[in-house]
Structure formats: structure tokens, C-alpha cells
Design an enzyme around this catalytic site. Structure first.
Site, mmCIF file in Angstrom:
data_model
loop_
_atom_site.group_PDB
_atom_site.id
_atom_site.type_symbol
_atom_site.label_atom_id
_atom_site.label_comp_id
_atom_site.label_asym_id
_atom_site.label_seq_id
_atom_site.Cartn_x
_atom_site.Cartn_y
_atom_site.Cartn_z
ATOM 1 N N ARG A 74 -27.648 12.571 39.477
ATOM 2 C CA ARG A 74 -28.682 12.923 39.039
ATOM 3 C C ARG A 74 -28.252 13.832 37.686
ATOM 4 O O ARG A 74 -27.287 14.411 37.857
ATOM 5 C CB ARG A 74 -29.756 13.724 40.036
ATOM 6 N N TYR A 203 -28.230 4.749 37.918
ATOM 7 C CA TYR A 203 -27.629 5.516 39.174
ATOM 8 C C TYR A 203 -28.737 5.850 40.075
ATOM 9 O O TYR A 203 -29.895 6.511 39.642
ATOM 10 C CB TYR A 203 -26.639 6.545 38.597
ATOM 11 N N LYS A 212 -36.740 10.676 44.689
ATOM 12 C CA LYS A 212 -37.014 12.143 44.083
ATOM 13 C C LYS A 212 -37.833 12.347 43.148
ATOM 14 O O LYS A 212 -38.856 13.120 43.165
ATOM 15 C CB LYS A 212 -35.718 12.746 43.477
ATOM 16 N N HIS A 232 -38.340 18.667 50.545
ATOM 17 C CA HIS A 232 -37.008 18.251 50.720
ATOM 18 C C HIS A 232 -36.322 18.683 51.932
ATOM 19 O O HIS A 232 -35.465 19.480 52.259
ATOM 20 C CB HIS A 232 -36.122 18.828 49.621
ATOM 21 N N SER A 254 -28.960 20.442 48.201
ATOM 22 C CA SER A 254 -28.057 19.181 48.099
ATOM 23 C C SER A 254 -26.941 19.594 48.611
ATOM 24 O O SER A 254 -25.818 20.636 48.405
ATOM 25 C CB SER A 254 -27.897 18.793 46.903
ATOM 26 N N CYS A 256 -25.625 20.449 51.650
ATOM 27 C CA CYS A 256 -25.274 21.477 52.794
ATOM 28 C C CYS A 256 -25.420 20.980 54.087
ATOM 29 O O CYS A 256 -25.748 21.591 55.189
ATOM 30 C CB CYS A 256 -26.509 22.488 52.712
ATOM 31 N N ASP A 283 -33.601 13.260 54.575
ATOM 32 C CA ASP A 283 -34.018 13.915 53.291
ATOM 33 C C ASP A 283 -35.252 14.456 52.681
ATOM 34 O O ASP A 283 -35.391 15.291 51.958
ATOM 35 C CB ASP A 283 -33.466 12.811 51.966
ATOM 36 N N ARG A 380 -21.787 6.718 47.298
ATOM 37 C CA ARG A 380 -23.076 6.559 48.065
ATOM 38 C C ARG A 380 -23.014 5.394 48.962
ATOM 39 O O ARG A 380 -22.476 4.322 48.429
ATOM 40 C CB ARG A 380 -24.439 6.611 47.316
HETATM 41 C C1 OXD Z 1 -30.004 15.093 46.646
HETATM 42 C C2 OXD Z 1 -29.932 13.892 47.256
HETATM 43 O O1 OXD Z 1 -29.119 15.333 45.532
HETATM 44 O O2 OXD Z 1 -30.471 13.544 48.142
HETATM 45 O O3 OXD Z 1 -30.438 15.891 47.171
HETATM 46 O O4 OXD Z 1 -29.211 12.807 46.649
HETATM 47 MN MN MN Z 2 -31.699 15.306 48.686
#
Ligand code: OXD
Ligand code: MN
Length: 598
Positions: A74, A203, A212, A232, A254, A256, A283, A380
Site C-alpha cells: 500500500r 498490488y 481498505k 480495522h 498492521s 501486530c 482484518d 501475500r
Molecule cells: C494491512 C493489511 O496493511 O491488512 O493492514 O494489509
Molecule cells: Mn489490515
């Protein structure tokens, strides 16, 4: 040349016509979601090299995709919230006026699909027919996007049935990979127009516009106006030995461990006693008060877009299982001996005969010894939720699941104890606003740099963060005594030598257990300046007593007044930039300070 539109909804048709006129594709294909259509698209992508078919015996239905090396994550600095007034985007979002942004992007979109096909993807975020679900339409020139959206959303003609014949309540997403030029890359939300424009990326998080862009940035704005919340957050169910299931949502920045917590396998003692964790989402959570006045959550997604490196049988068995069929892998490494996938920490045997993520054939162990990684660190898997062995039976429940507890957390080496509970919803909202995480050495070179990430929404809030906090406070008022209890956790506390002192992973179950017991009024707590902490005897440490000795537990539950006073100072500074900071949060900070000074 086109196939037939899948709807007669005049709003959808007019908007698609407009996008076709702007981007002038050679062909328009409406995605109905049928097996035949998807199969044909897969084969087309394989024939052009856009996708690579993996070993169909070992990984049935699985495909591989490699992005351009400049397009692997991102791009927050190129992500914009375009509201009419700058103040409405707030001080921590990138902003441009809608008119200026369109003036900039329209020339870039003009004719961009010439020679290409435009795919029109109808999709539902949330179970079809759910009162919490919402419809989106994404037009794109990428088959990779179509195939990923098929996993991540409920995609196809069914979504239009949900929308109806005349509704205008759908999110318009325009994506073109264009030339994948990083200088021309923009991820733009127009929350006041239910619109997303994305260009020059291919991406995941930048182009799967349901995730998102819609389910967090646009949806957070919709939620404020319509009385619900887009967060989130993972959603999990904790099943007790008597079969009763309690639901918890949790927001962490992100990287964690949201996916790990959502798919946690309880320690032996808990398993034997009959405890189980069910995954509803890893998520994103959409939450709305139900008829009984409690807060209900759905996962708007239909799959997991997870970080591959670090995922293995031990760290997250359920995530790994989820990737064994019908999964798309992006930017991992290929084991050329059997055409399967590999990534760092997959196992201890990197393939000798490997293709690294950029496409070079290498000797895996040697390549790694030279300081490289075989997979990109942000590589991913896009895996269907139905593959997950611990997927909750409530996953498709249109009403969602009732939330008992909300957890916040981040990576904090020192200040924050293992777990504590807020005094009430307003204090919990303060705790959420104070979420921050320390950068790791691997990421930045500097350890312990604090990054504020309120409610883990910093990159994902589609309007002014201070207004978002005000919305949280309003929701609390609406929910009253039916509101979920709010907690903060920190799995990442360290000793003086920088070693983690809490085992984490499955053992986090012990903290979830305490949290649910608090919600049920089954255990008392110690009242401290920062909130309610567990009494040491109330944390079940059976089986880890050697590791978590009474001295370690002491450290895990310590509240160091000096560190917390510094935290108050930090928050005072942080809050200064928010002109619209709700008074209730400023008051919470004063109250915290007063308690620390007592
Ligand atoms: C993030 C994801 O970056 O879920 O939070 O990809
Ligand atoms: Mn996320």
C-alpha cells in the site's frame, strides 16, 4: 464488443457508461461470477503469463502472480481523502479537493483502457441479504483483480440482486493498472460521492477496492452518517466448555498479529477442557446495534489477504491450511522442483532450485546466505475463508455476531501492561485513540520509534480522525450499558535485554479467557490509575509457569508511573493537531494525569 449488462439499474448503467467513455476499452465484460467465466479468465491470464498455474495436485486451484518490483505494498503517501472541505479530511489524511484531484486524474484515465478489456465487477461486502452488507461495483483492466475479488468478496450477479432495480447506494470503484508507474500512482477516496479511483498500481490493497478503500475508508464515513462502525478489527468467537460462544473484536496496527489471534489454537490445557476459537474475520469488522440493543459485527470480506512470510504450521496452522487450495499467491518464491510455493519461515528448507519473487532463478540457501529474501516481506496469499478449519459457523450469519469485548493493542516494549480494562466506554475510546506501536529494527533501523495509529485506523479513516472519535463516543451513548467492554493488550513487552517476556501466539488465549471472565463478571480486578488490571492469581498460567514466573508476571502487569506520565505528555502533544478533538477525550487525558499524580 460486450456481453450483456447484468442489471437494469439505471444508476449503475449510467456510471459504467461514463467510465467506458472515459477509459475507452476495446471490450466490456460484466462479471457474473460463474465457474465458466472464471475458468476462462484464469486460462486467459495463464496464457498471457499474468498468472502462473502451480502444482495442481499439491495445490489444487492455486495460482501465482508476480507484481512489478515497484508495486509491492500500500502507498500511504499517495492515498488521498478528497472531501469538499479540507477540515473534513482532518489533519492526518492527505487531502486534495475533488475538483483538483479529478482535474489531475482525468487526463491519466482518458483512453487508458484502449486495447484492453474492462471488467465490471459487482460485489457485496458482507453476506448477501445481510442488513449490514453493502454493494460495490469495481471496473478494472486487470484479470488479477477479478480473480482476487472473487476470493475476497461475494462477487457476481448476486450482488446486483441485493442492490435492487433503482437504488443508488453502491460504491463506485474505478481501477486501471495503466503503466504501473509509481510516479502516477494514486489511491483516491471521494467519501462524499461513494467513489474510489485507483491508478498505476496492480498490488492488492491498492486495487482490491472492496477492502481498505471501501470497507474501511468509504465505510467509516458511511458508518458515521448512518449510525454504524467500520473498523480495522478481527472478529473471533471464544467457545467455552459448555458450548457458549462469546465474540471479541480486536484492532491492532498492521503487522501486530491480527490474523494469528483470529485463528488462534488454544494451549493444551484449554483444548482438553473444551475451549475453542472460531474465526469470523481477520482484518475488518462492520458493527451496528441490533434489535436487542447490543453491538453486532459482520466480516464484510469473504477471504483472507494475509502476509505469507512467517506463516507456518506452528505460528498459524489454520492460516496455512487455508492456503492449500483455490488460493492466489503474490510475490512469494516458487520451488521449481515441484512447482509449489515457499516463503521465509515456511520451513527450515528453502528450495535449492528456486525462483525468487522478482523472477530470477536462484539457489535458495545461497541466495539467503547472501542477505536476500526469496519471498518479498509483504508477499501475500489470497485465500477463501471457507478453507479455514476454524471458520465460525456464524461466518455467513446476516445478522452478525454480538460483541462482548473490544480489544486494542500495539507493539510496546515497556509502558503498556499485558492487559487492562477501561473504566467505561469513554475511557475505552481514549485508549483506542492512544493506540501506538513501536517500529522494529527490521523495519526502520531505529528501535522504539513510537508511531501513533489510533484504533489502528490511521491509514484507513475516511474522514477527520477527531470526528471519528466523536462518532465512537456517540455510539457508546447509544449502546449504553449494552456496550461491549473495552480492553488493551500488549503481547510485546520486553525485558532489559530486549527479549519478549510473554510467549504470545496460542498462549494469548489466557488473556482472552480473563477478558471474557471480566465481561461475565466472574473475576474481580485491581483498580489502577490506567484501568483495571488482572489480579495475578486470575490469569491461568498452567503449563507456562516455568516461563512466566511470578517475577515475570509482575513485570507484565506493572504500571510504571513515570513512564505513564511521559505517555500523557506524548498524548497531549499528539492531540494538539486535532482542532475538533472531543472535549470528553481531553477530559480523559486530564483524568488519567490526575490519577497518576495521586
Ligand atoms: C494491512 C493489511 O496493511 O491488512 O493492514 O494489509
Ligand atoms: Mn489490515
Amino acid at each position: 464488443m460486450s456481453n450483456k449488462p447484468l442489471t437494469t439499474n439505471p444508476n449503475v448503467l449510467a456510471w459504467v457508461d461514463e467510465m467506458v467513455a472515459l477509459t475507452t476499452p476495446d471490450k466490456v465484460v460484466w462479471i457474473d461470477g460463474s465457474e465458466e467465466q472464471l475458468e476462462a479468465l484464469k486460462n486467459e491470464a495463464i496464457s498471457t503469463g499474468e498468472m502462473i498455474e502451480l502444482n495442481q495436485e499439491k495445490l489444487p486451484g492455486c495460482l501465482y502472480h508476480r507484481t512489478k518490483p515497484n508495486d509491492v505494498a500500500r502507498v500511504e503517501d499517495r492515498t488521498f481523502i478528497c472531501t469538499e472541505k479540507k477540515e473534513d479530511a482532518g489533519p492526518i489524511n492527505n487531502w486534495m479537493s475533488p475538483a483538483d484531484m479529478k482535474a489531475k486524474l482525468i487526463p491519466m484515465y482518458t483512453g487508458v483502457m484502449k486495447g484492453r478489456t474492462m471488467y465490471v465487477i459487482p460485489y457485496s461486502m458482507g453476506p448477501i441479504g445481510s442488513p449490514l452488507a453493502k454493494v460495490g461495483v469495481e471496473v478494472t483492466d486487470s484479470i488479477y483483480v477479478v480473480l482476487n475479488m472473487n476470493i475476497m468478496t461475494r462477487m457476481g450477479a448476486q450482488a446486483f440482486e441485493n442492490l435492487g432495480e433503482t437504488s443508488n447506494d453502491f460504491v463506485r470503484g474505478l481501477h486501471s493498472k495503466a503503466d504501473v508507474d509509481p510516479e502516477g500512482r494514486y489511491i483516491v477516496q471521494f467519501p462524499e460521492e461513494n467513489t474510489i479511483w485507483s491508478i498505476n498500481s496492480a498490488y492488492g490493497g491498492n486495487v482490491l477496492l472492496g477492502k481498505k478503500c471501501f470497507a474501511l475508508r468509504i465505510a467509516s464515513f458511511q458508518g458515521k452518517n448512518e449510525g454504524w462502525m467500520a473498523e480495522h478489527m478481527l472478529i473471533l468467537g471464544l467457545e467455552k466448555p459448555n458450548g457458549d460462544v462469546k465474540y471479541i473484536t480486536a484492532a491492532f496496527p498492521s503487522a501486530c498479529g491480527k490474523t494469528n489471534l483470529a485463528m488462534l489454537i488454544p494451549p493444551e490445557g484449554y483444548k482438553k477442557a473444551g475451549y475453542k476459537i472460531w474465526t469470523v474475520g481477520d482484518d475488518i469488522a462492520w458493527m451496528k446495534p441490533g434489535k436487542d440493543g447490543r453491538l453486532y459485527a459482520i466480516n464484510p470480506e469473504n477471504g483472507f489477504f494475509g502476509v505469507a512470510p512467517g506463516t507456518n504450521e506452528k505460528s498459524n496452522f489454520n492460516a496455512l491450511e487455508s492456503t492449500k487450495k483455490n488460493t492466489i499467491f503474490t510475490n512469494v518464491a516458487i520451488n521449481n522442483d515441484d512447482n509449489t510455493v515457499w516463503w521465509e519461515k515456511f520451513d527450515k528448507n528453502p528450495p535449492v532450485n528456486a525462483t525468487e519473487w522478482k523472477g530470477a532463478k536462484v539457489n535458495g540457501p545461497e541466495y539467503i546466505a547472501e542477505g536476500n529474501t526469496l519471498a518479498h516481506p509483504n508477499s501475500r496469499f489470497t485465500a477463501p475463508a471457507v478453507n479455514c478449519p476454524c471458520l465460525s459457523p456464524e461466518f455467513n450469519n446476516p445478522e452478525g455476531v454480538p460483541v462482548s469485548a473490544i480489544i486494542f493493542g500495539g507493539r510496546r516494549a515497556k509502558t503498556t501492561p499485558l492487559v487492562y480494562q477501561s473504566f467505561d466506554w469513554t475511557h475505552g475510546t481514549y485508549m483506542g485513540s492512544a493506540v501506538s506501536s513501536e517500529t522494529t529494527a527490521a523495519a526502520t533501523g531505529a528501535v522504539g520509534v513510537l508511531r501513533h495509529d489510533p484504533m489502528a485506523m490511521k491509514p484507513f479513516c475516511g474522514y477527520d480522525m477527531a470526528d471519528y472519535w466523536a462518532h465512537w463516543l456517540e455510539m457508546g451513548e447509544k449502546l449504553g450499558d449494552k456496550a461491549p467492554k473495552i480492553f488493551n493488550v500488549n503481547w510485546f513487552k520486553q525485558d532489559e535485554d530486549g527479549n519478549f517476556i510473554w510467549p504470545g501466539f496460542g498462549d494469548n488465549m489466557r488473556v482472552l479467557d480473563w477478558i471474557i471472565k471480566r465481561c461475565e463478571g466472574e473475576v474481580d480486578a485491581q483498580e489502577t490509575a490506567i484501568g483495571y488490571l488482572p489480579k495475578p492469581e486470575d490469569l491461568n498460567l498452567k503449563g507456562i509457569e516455568d516461563e512466566v514466573t511470578p517475577e515475570v508476571l509482575d513485570k507484565l502487569l506493572a504500571v510504571d508511573t513515570d513512564l505513564w506520565k511521559a505517555e500523557v505528555e506524548e498524548m497531549r502533544n499528539y492531540y494538539k493537531q486535532f482542532d475538533r478533538l472531543p472535549k470528553a477525550l481531553a477530559d480523559e487525558l486530564d483524568k488519567l494525569e490526575a490519577r497518576l499524580n495521586k
